[in-house]
Design a protein around this motif. Structure first.
Motif, PDB file in Angstrom:
ATOM      1  N   ILE A   6       0.722  -1.101  -0.012  1.00 11.82           N
ATOM      2  CA  ILE A   6       0.135  -0.164  -0.097  1.00 11.82           C
ATOM      3  C   ILE A   6       0.719   1.297   0.039  1.00 11.82           C
ATOM      4  O   ILE A   6       2.070   1.253   0.177  1.00 11.82           O
ATOM      5  CB  ILE A   6      -1.068   0.074   1.241  1.00 11.82           C
ATOM      6  CG1 ILE A   6      -0.048   0.365   2.523  1.00 11.82           C
ATOM      7  CG2 ILE A   6      -1.652  -1.082   1.387  1.00 11.82           C
ATOM      8  CD1 ILE A   6      -1.417   0.662   3.667  1.00 11.82           C
ATOM      9  N   GLN A   7       0.493   2.500  -0.311  1.00 11.71           N
ATOM     10  CA  GLN A   7       0.878   3.614  -0.559  1.00 11.71           C
ATOM     11  C   GLN A   7       0.019   4.532   0.378  1.00 11.71           C
ATOM     12  O   GLN A   7      -1.068   4.734   0.564  1.00 11.71           O
ATOM     13  CB  GLN A   7       1.079   3.975  -2.001  1.00 11.71           C
ATOM     14  CG  GLN A   7       1.672   5.537  -2.178  1.00 11.71           C
ATOM     15  CD  GLN A   7       1.479   5.730  -3.577  1.00 11.71           C
ATOM     16  OE1 GLN A   7       1.552   5.129  -4.431  1.00 11.71           O
ATOM     17  NE2 GLN A   7       1.003   7.325  -3.678  1.00 11.71           N
ATOM     18  N   VAL A   8       1.013   5.447   1.034  1.00 14.42           N
ATOM     19  CA  VAL A   8       0.395   6.434   1.956  1.00 14.42           C
ATOM     20  C   VAL A   8       0.765   7.609   1.363  1.00 14.42           C
ATOM     21  O   VAL A   8       2.015   7.922   1.301  1.00 14.42           O
ATOM     22  CB  VAL A   8       0.673   6.339   3.441  1.00 14.42           C
ATOM     23  CG1 VAL A   8      -0.199   7.346   4.297  1.00 14.42           C
ATOM     24  CG2 VAL A   8      -0.049   4.957   3.894  1.00 14.42           C
ATOM     25  N   LEU A  44      10.729   2.776   2.429  1.00 15.07           N
ATOM     26  CA  LEU A  44      10.310   1.483   2.364  1.00 15.07           C
ATOM     27  C   LEU A  44      10.492   0.702   3.809  1.00 15.07           C
ATOM     28  O   LEU A  44      11.535   0.635   4.192  1.00 15.07           O
ATOM     29  CB  LEU A  44      11.097   0.609   1.339  1.00 15.07           C
ATOM     30  CG  LEU A  44      10.790  -0.832   1.248  1.00 15.07           C
ATOM     31  CD1 LEU A  44       9.280  -0.979   0.542  1.00 15.07           C
ATOM     32  CD2 LEU A  44      11.598  -1.400   0.354  1.00 15.07           C
ATOM     33  N   ALA A  45       9.089   0.625   4.292  1.00 16.48           N
ATOM     34  CA  ALA A  45       9.067  -0.098   5.903  1.00 16.48           C
ATOM     35  C   ALA A  45       9.154  -1.378   5.734  1.00 16.48           C
ATOM     36  O   ALA A  45       8.664  -1.997   4.816  1.00 16.48           O
ATOM     37  CB  ALA A  45       7.835   0.724   6.382  1.00 16.48           C
ATOM     38  N   LYS A  46       9.495  -1.929   6.979  1.00 18.02           N
ATOM     39  CA  LYS A  46       9.178  -3.298   7.348  1.00 18.02           C
ATOM     40  C   LYS A  46       7.629  -3.764   6.914  1.00 18.02           C
ATOM     41  O   LYS A  46       7.294  -4.882   6.576  1.00 18.02           O
ATOM     42  CB  LYS A  46       9.683  -3.770   8.591  1.00 18.02           C
ATOM     43  CG  LYS A  46      11.286  -3.611   8.468  1.00 18.02           C
ATOM     44  CD  LYS A  46      11.756  -4.045  10.124  1.00 18.02           C
ATOM     45  CE  LYS A  46      13.265  -3.718  10.201  1.00 18.02           C
ATOM     46  NZ  LYS A  46      13.633  -3.945  11.436  1.00 18.02           N
ATOM     47  N   SER A  47       6.993  -2.826   7.508  1.00 16.56           N
ATOM     48  CA  SER A  47       5.310  -3.198   7.578  1.00 16.56           C
ATOM     49  C   SER A  47       4.590  -1.725   7.765  1.00 16.56           C
ATOM     50  O   SER A  47       5.154  -0.890   8.607  1.00 16.56           O
ATOM     51  CB  SER A  47       4.995  -3.806   8.693  1.00 16.56           C
ATOM     52  OG  SER A  47       3.772  -4.063   8.659  1.00 16.56           O
ATOM     53  N   ASN A  52       5.086   2.943  14.195  1.00 22.43           N
ATOM     54  CA  ASN A  52       6.470   3.381  14.158  1.00 22.43           C
ATOM     55  C   ASN A  52       6.648   3.970  12.667  1.00 22.43           C
ATOM     56  O   ASN A  52       7.201   5.295  12.725  1.00 22.43           O
ATOM     57  CB  ASN A  52       7.539   2.718  14.550  1.00 22.43           C
ATOM     58  CG  ASN A  52       7.528   2.525  16.165  1.00 22.43           C
ATOM     59  OD1 ASN A  52       6.978   3.231  16.992  1.00 22.43           O
ATOM     60  ND2 ASN A  52       7.959   1.185  16.589  1.00 22.43           N
ATOM     61  N   PHE A  53       6.445   3.321  11.954  1.00 21.66           N
ATOM     62  CA  PHE A  53       6.922   3.504  10.320  1.00 21.66           C
ATOM     63  C   PHE A  53       5.877   4.659   9.753  1.00 21.66           C
ATOM     64  O   PHE A  53       6.131   5.375   9.110  1.00 21.66           O
ATOM     65  CB  PHE A  53       6.742   2.474   9.359  1.00 21.66           C
ATOM     66  CG  PHE A  53       8.041   1.566   9.749  1.00 21.66           C
ATOM     67  CD1 PHE A  53       9.253   1.992   9.794  1.00 21.66           C
ATOM     68  CD2 PHE A  53       7.695   0.104  10.211  1.00 21.66           C
ATOM     69  CE1 PHE A  53      10.400   1.189   9.830  1.00 21.66           C
ATOM     70  CE2 PHE A  53       8.807  -0.568  10.582  1.00 21.66           C
ATOM     71  CZ  PHE A  53      10.090   0.004  10.268  1.00 21.66           C
ATOM     72  N   VAL A  54       4.554   4.777  10.213  1.00 25.98           N
ATOM     73  CA  VAL A  54       3.615   5.816  10.189  1.00 25.98           C
ATOM     74  C   VAL A  54       4.033   7.073  10.791  1.00 25.98           C
ATOM     75  O   VAL A  54       4.061   8.038   9.980  1.00 25.98           O
ATOM     76  CB  VAL A  54       2.160   5.343  10.520  1.00 25.98           C
ATOM     77  CG1 VAL A  54       1.266   6.612  10.241  1.00 25.98           C
ATOM     78  CG2 VAL A  54       1.714   4.088   9.822  1.00 25.98           C
ATOM     79  N   ARG A  58       5.014  10.371   8.593  1.00 27.38           N
ATOM     80  CA  ARG A  58       4.532  11.881   8.815  1.00 27.38           C
ATOM     81  C   ARG A  58       5.678  12.895   9.139  1.00 27.38           C
ATOM     82  O   ARG A  58       5.697  13.789   8.778  1.00 27.38           O
ATOM     83  CB  ARG A  58       3.909  11.654  10.125  1.00 27.38           C
ATOM     84  CG  ARG A  58       2.504  11.012  10.160  1.00 27.38           C
ATOM     85  CD  ARG A  58       1.530  11.123  11.409  1.00 27.38           C
ATOM     86  NE  ARG A  58       0.307  10.185  11.322  1.00 27.38           N
ATOM     87  CZ  ARG A  58      -0.615  10.358  10.431  1.00 27.38           C
ATOM     88  NH1 ARG A  58      -0.847  11.291   9.763  1.00 27.38           N
ATOM     89  NH2 ARG A  58      -1.509   9.436  10.618  1.00 27.38           N
ATOM     90  N   GLY A  59       7.042  12.396   9.902  1.00 29.62           N
ATOM     91  CA  GLY A  59       8.042  13.216   9.820  1.00 29.62           C
ATOM     92  C   GLY A  59       8.552  13.721   8.456  1.00 29.62           C
ATOM     93  O   GLY A  59       9.121  14.673   8.382  1.00 29.62           O
ATOM     94  N   CYS A  60       8.699  12.473   7.716  1.00 34.14           N
ATOM     95  CA  CYS A  60       9.307  12.675   6.273  1.00 34.14           C
ATOM     96  C   CYS A  60       8.569  13.581   5.641  1.00 34.14           C
ATOM     97  O   CYS A  60       8.981  14.415   4.699  1.00 34.14           O
ATOM     98  CB  CYS A  60       9.157  11.447   5.809  1.00 34.14           C
ATOM     99  SG  CYS A  60      10.163  11.214   4.218  1.00 34.14           S
TER     100      CYS A  60
END
Length: 321
Positions: A6-8, A44-47, A52-54, A58-60
């Motif tokens: 998925i892409q956010v 590219l997250a682990k999940s 944590n990756f969300v 958001r910071g990115c």
């Protein structure tokens, strides 16, 4: 488990002052594209199911949007899986027009061959490539994982200054988690014994981690249990219910519980205040996201950015909330 990429994305509609947040599968008709004035960087997250990756995204996105870029969050859903992440990497570079990519590495050797073939600059964040493959990344941005492990070891030593028995929990293959375990063992190298049943492999699963923790508390009963990731405390109400049930059933334990995690929620802090958890070592993934966006965009601008400063972790105990 079936994994779906998925892409956010976030697009800021400046003319109306509206922030539009959306999720879409690749190729969907409503997937926003970068304009000519806007580049794209990606994490590219682990999940993407991991909060944590969300937070990192958001910071990115916050940093990127101020510099005419958008930040994409890409990766598999559900529990982290090296093969699912490899599939997500393939999809990311074939489906999206990305100017730079930052990867949180699950399995270095598995990803290395694909990373070598990429034509875009590659960075790592949160979890670096292991030593033989570090040349494939321009820079690593995130916490000092070995130091994070040391901090967990220091907490254990403060709670049990004479040493004792130890049970660790991790997840197989992840470079950052291996570094954290190495940090724990570095500090607890004298007077401590690791139980033969440990370390547990959580499989990046909350359900599995809670079952393993229950077995640890009811059967193994070490002096200290350390999870180098947040799996058992990811759903704090479930951990609270499990620990409360043990006490109610007369199976109270003497094990000190320590966890590495991202930003702490109020419910996770409540576990600490209630004495159900003995300590956390936490890191701010939002700041990691900002820092890796800064590195990628500076590189794309032709700058030679300074080596990233590790994002610091913070220790929480009942005496130091």
């Amino acid at each position: 488990m079936t994994h779906r990429l998925i892409q956010v994305t976030v697009l800021v509609l400046a003319c109306h002052g509206i922030a539009l947040t959306g999720q879409a599968t690749p190729g969907a008709a409503n997937t926003p594209n970068a304009t000519k004035e806007q580049g794209s960087i990606a994490l590219l997250a682990k999940s993407v199911s991991d909060l944590n990756f969300v937070a990192a995204w958001r910071g990115c996105q916050e940093y990127a949007s101020r510099r005419q870029y958008q930040c994409l969050l890409l990766g598999p859903e559900g529990s982290a899986s090296p093969r699912a992440q490899l599939q997500a990497l393939d999809a990311a570079v074939t489906t999206h027009d990305i100017d730079a990519l930052a990867v949180s590495v699950t399995h270095s050797a598995l990803l290395a061959h694909r990373l070598k073939s990429l034509s875009v600059p590659v960075f790592t964040f949160d979890s670096p490539l292991s030593a033989p493959y570090q040349g494939l990344s321009l820079a690593y941005v995130g916490m000092d994982n070995r130091q994070m492990g040391r901090e967990l070891g220091y907490l254990a030593r403060q709670l049990h200054p004479k040493g004792g028995t130890l049970c660790l929990m991790s997840a197989e293959n992840d470079t950052n988690l291996n570094l954290r375990m190495a940090g724990v063992r570095e500090v607890l190298n004298r007077g401590w014994t690791e139980l033969a049943r440990c370390p547990w492999d959580s499989g990046d699963s909350v359900n599995r981690a809670l079952r393993q923790l229950q077995t640890t508390l009811t059967q193994l009963q070490p002096d200290v249990f350390i999870a180098v990731g947040h799996w058992p405390v990811l759903e704090p109400h479930r951990l609270q219910a499990m620990l409360t049930a043990l006490e109610t059933n007369g199976a109270s334990h003497h094990t000190s519980l320590l966890f590495a995690t991202g930003h702490l929620s109020e419910a996770q802090l409540s576990l600490l205040n209630e004495g159900l958890v003995d300590g956390y070592v936490a890191v701010d993934f939002y700041q990691i996201g900002r820092a890796v966006a800064q590195q990628m965009i500076a590189y794309l601008a032709g700058e030679n950015p300074a080596a990233p400063t590790p994002v610091p972790s913070r220790t929480y105990t009942r005496d130091r909330p």
